[in-house]
Design an enzyme around this catalytic site. Structure first.
Site, mmCIF file in Angstrom:
data_model
loop_
_atom_site.group_PDB
_atom_site.id
_atom_site.type_symbol
_atom_site.label_atom_id
_atom_site.label_comp_id
_atom_site.label_asym_id
_atom_site.label_seq_id
_atom_site.Cartn_x
_atom_site.Cartn_y
_atom_site.Cartn_z
ATOM 1 N N SER A 1 0.925 -1.081 -0.023
ATOM 2 C CA SER A 1 -0.018 0.041 0.046
ATOM 3 C C SER A 1 1.068 1.246 -0.017
ATOM 4 O O SER A 1 1.995 1.211 0.357
ATOM 5 C CB SER A 1 -0.903 0.028 1.118
HETATM 6 N N1 SAH Z 1 -0.981 -3.868 3.743
HETATM 7 C C1 SAH Z 1 -0.493 -4.619 2.857
HETATM 8 C C2 SAH Z 1 -1.485 -4.545 1.683
HETATM 9 C C3 SAH Z 1 -1.514 -5.755 0.468
HETATM 10 S S1 SAH Z 1 -2.450 -5.550 -0.725
HETATM 11 C C4 SAH Z 1 0.975 -4.268 2.454
HETATM 12 O O1 SAH Z 1 1.290 -2.796 2.607
HETATM 13 O O2 SAH Z 1 1.553 -4.806 2.015
HETATM 14 C C5 SAH Z 1 -3.857 -6.589 0.140
HETATM 15 C C6 SAH Z 1 -3.780 -7.871 0.442
HETATM 16 O O3 SAH Z 1 -5.031 -8.525 0.740
HETATM 17 C C7 SAH Z 1 -3.089 -8.777 -0.459
HETATM 18 O O4 SAH Z 1 -1.885 -9.382 -0.318
HETATM 19 C C8 SAH Z 1 -4.243 -9.832 -0.832
HETATM 20 O O5 SAH Z 1 -3.591 -11.110 -1.132
HETATM 21 C C9 SAH Z 1 -4.940 -9.803 0.566
HETATM 22 N N2 SAH Z 1 -6.242 -10.303 0.192
HETATM 23 C C10 SAH Z 1 -7.202 -10.090 -0.788
HETATM 24 N N3 SAH Z 1 -8.501 -10.520 -0.410
HETATM 25 C C11 SAH Z 1 -8.202 -11.359 0.717
HETATM 26 C C12 SAH Z 1 -9.162 -12.002 1.549
HETATM 27 N N4 SAH Z 1 -10.120 -12.471 1.293
HETATM 28 N N5 SAH Z 1 -8.562 -12.427 2.869
HETATM 29 C C13 SAH Z 1 -7.155 -12.329 3.112
HETATM 30 N N6 SAH Z 1 -6.260 -11.542 2.371
HETATM 31 C C14 SAH Z 1 -6.975 -11.003 1.279
#
Ligand code: SAH
Length: 213
Positions: free
Chosen positions: A60
């Site tokens: 993010s």
């Molecule tokens: N805060 C994280 C954001 C990653 S993007 C960072 O800064 O790295 C969002 C993440 O949510 C992704 O890794 C994706 O795989 C995960 N995601 C999407 N749908 C999901 C779900 N149903 N359950 C768990 N994780 C999920």
């Protein structure tokens, strides 16, 4: 590129974008964002942008991590037990961890979760438990939670997440498809009633179903 000056520029940008909480700014300053990216991208870590972490997912943008953390701290919620949906790289987890007693974080893609786990270990963050799961359903065994924060956007707020809020608990979640809004949901006391507030337009990856091993 990971120098003090580069990091300091990121903090100044966060202030310009309206982040006011001093504790959040200090935590963003201390957190080594470059360690949450693959080496080839590490030099871009302090740019004002989301960056790829593989599997079609992104780390993010600094602003949104700071903003979500700030909303949580300023909500006045007790932060004993907090659930994060979407561990991803583990960066938001790392930023949040010192403000929380027990942090639980669910991710649906195993290779991302494994990398996040090793980074958090390397940074000696010990109050976090990770789970490979579809976070749409929360993590009921560990709840209820004083706060839940989602880094992925559903079209509609999952009922299970609201149900796993403790009395006066706060859920912060992006909602929508193309046009997304960051929404804050507060459980009213110990009732089954919730107050919803739209915070601002945002752009997150979608909340997807199922687990990728
Ligand atoms: N805060 C994280 C954001 C990653 S993007 C960072 O800064 O790295 C969002 C993440 O949510 C992704 O890794 C994706 O795989 C995960 N995601 C999407 N749908 C999901 C779900 N149903 N359950 C768990 N994780 C999920």
């Amino acid at each position: 590129m990971t120098s003090e000056r580069t990091r300091e520029r990121m903090i100044q940008r966060l202030i310009d974008q309206g982040i006011v909480n001093v504790q959040v700014l200090e935590r963003m300053r201390q957190t080594p964002r470059h360690l949450f990216l693959d080496e080839a991208l590490a030099h871009r870590a302090y740019e004002d942008t989301a960056l790829p972490i593989g599997h079609g997912q992104t780390l993010s943008q600094p602003y949104i991590v700071a903003r979500m953390t700030e909303i949580l701290l300023m909500s006045g919620a007790n932060l004993d037990r907090v659930l994060e949906i979407g561990t991803g790289s583990g960066y938001q987890t790392c930023v949040l961890a010192p403000f929380v007693k027990s942090l639980f974080s669910a991710e649906r893609i195993r290779p991302l979760q494994e990398k996040a786990r090793s980074r958090l270990r390397q940074l000696a963050i010990r109050n976090v438990q990770l789970k490979l799961a579809d976070g749409t359903f929360g993590w009921p065994e560990k709840g209820p939670y004083n706060a839940i924060l989602s880094a992925a956007a559903p079209n509609k707020i999952p009922y299970e997440l609201k149900q796993q809020l403790a009395p006066d608990g706060v859920l912060i979640i992006p909602v929508g498809d193309v046009d997304q809004t960051l929404v804050k949901v507060v459980r009213i006391g110990d009732s089954d009633e919730f107050e919803e507030t739209n915070i601002e337009p945002v752009k997150f990856v979608p909340l997807l179903a199922g687990v990728v091993r």
